[in-house]
Write an enzyme that holds these catalytic residues in place. Sequence first.
Site, mmCIF file in Angstrom:
data_model
loop_
_atom_site.group_PDB
_atom_site.id
_atom_site.type_symbol
_atom_site.label_atom_id
_atom_site.label_comp_id
_atom_site.label_asym_id
_atom_site.label_seq_id
_atom_site.Cartn_x
_atom_site.Cartn_y
_atom_site.Cartn_z
ATOM 1 N N GLY A 17 0.663 -1.360 -0.341
ATOM 2 C CA GLY A 17 -0.130 -0.044 -0.298
ATOM 3 C C GLY A 17 1.083 1.219 -0.139
ATOM 4 N N ARG A 78 1.345 -4.573 -5.258
ATOM 5 C CA ARG A 78 1.300 -6.082 -4.273
ATOM 6 C C ARG A 78 1.209 -7.204 -5.497
ATOM 7 N NH1 ARG A 78 -0.365 -4.027 0.935
ATOM 8 N NH2 ARG A 78 -2.330 -2.521 0.801
ATOM 9 N N ASP A 109 4.698 -4.915 5.734
ATOM 10 C CA ASP A 109 5.506 -6.264 6.238
ATOM 11 C C ASP A 109 5.262 -6.911 5.608
ATOM 12 O OD1 ASP A 109 2.833 -6.100 6.803
ATOM 13 O OD2 ASP A 109 2.725 -7.253 8.133
ATOM 14 N N THR A 132 4.235 2.937 5.637
ATOM 15 C CA THR A 132 2.323 3.066 5.588
ATOM 16 C C THR A 132 2.280 3.132 6.739
ATOM 17 O OG1 THR A 132 0.999 0.656 6.320
ATOM 18 C CG2 THR A 132 3.601 0.731 7.426
ATOM 19 N N ASP A 134 0.167 2.611 8.688
ATOM 20 C CA ASP A 134 -0.781 1.448 9.730
ATOM 21 C C ASP A 134 -0.108 2.059 10.791
ATOM 22 O OD1 ASP A 134 -2.913 0.975 7.646
ATOM 23 O OD2 ASP A 134 -2.276 -1.377 7.371
ATOM 24 N N ASP A 136 2.200 0.196 12.243
ATOM 25 C CA ASP A 136 2.141 -1.436 12.739
ATOM 26 C C ASP A 136 3.200 -2.433 12.745
ATOM 27 O OD1 ASP A 136 1.824 -2.089 9.853
ATOM 28 O OD2 ASP A 136 0.149 -3.376 9.978
ATOM 29 N N ARG A 178 -6.328 -2.456 9.637
ATOM 30 C CA ARG A 178 -6.669 -3.691 9.141
ATOM 31 C C ARG A 178 -6.076 -4.853 10.679
ATOM 32 N NH1 ARG A 178 -4.430 -5.300 4.093
ATOM 33 N NH2 ARG A 178 -2.350 -4.547 5.226
#
Length: 330
Positions: A17, A78, A109, A132, A134, A136, A178
Amino acid sequence: MQIVKEINRIGVFTSGGDSPGMNAAIRAVVRTALYKNKQVTGIYHGYQGMMDGDFIPMESRSVSNIIQLGGTILKTARCLPFRTVEGRAQAYKNLVEAGIDGLVAIGGDGTFTGAEIFSREYDIPVVCIPGTIDNDLYGTDYTLGYDTATNTVIEAIDKIRDTAASHDRLFFIEVMGRDSGCIALNAGIAGGAEAILLPEKATAIDDLIQHLSKGARQQKSSSIVIVAEGDHNGGAYNVAKRVKEKFSHYDAKVSILGHLQRGGSPSSFDRVLASRMGYAAVNQLIAGNTRIMIGMRGNEICTTPLEEAINNKEYKLSEDMLEIAEVLSL
Ligand code: F6P
């Protein structure tokens, strides 16, 4: 003594992403490498471009006027075929033909997992930069794009609050994340949300209703609930439906912010972070380090072995922040 394999041409790519700040990182990689008398090749569409030989030589002017741009000038994808042995063999063949002997990968990741496997398989040095929205990833306090995305969400919350207050409504705003509630929690606090639902912490619908009822009893005429997409209740539409079944004090609406959170001009924080990380990535590669991720801990640039970054999850929500969100919401 470590034998350092000299790197002459660095391949840089973005994968997974996109996130605001990726362009600033590409710029930093290109210009640091050129400063160190290394050549740079841009690889389009991440691993897909590596397999297709979709390459472009990069000079200092290739990255002019991009520090302020969202998205990625190198495009992203992706890529499932890269998970196959044949796909990676084709990618390696293309890299050798183009003279690329070191890689800087910018992504999340999934990108790191591909980089780790590929680097071991073909003994090609690779350094990763966490990109990203996120936030995360293990091994860094911040990932590229997270700050910008959070600011985008705050802007949206502010606008929705105007209309929520005018109509005395309850809004459920779904934000990305997510597995990570970083955007939800921080934007929720900054946007004054009445409740925040996170993937890391299950919230029972009855508890949420109780909390909203308390607000209503305290003369709140409108409310905003932030729902991270990975929340256990299955997203904002489901939460809204279940709340409406038992709680009709407000007229309820849902707003899914979606991919607008991924775009836009990077914040100053993301631009500086990207510049520092891109600079560090090239220097690490040249110094002979491989299979590492560049991170930032407490404003210091650091590195983490890729294997560790991939195999660990970091709980980035502080109990303090959760409490602040709760205390300040009523
Ligand atoms: O990983 C970043 C992210 O924006 C997630 O928050 C979201 O779940 C996902 O990407 C969406 O991916 P795609 O753009 O492929 O639908």
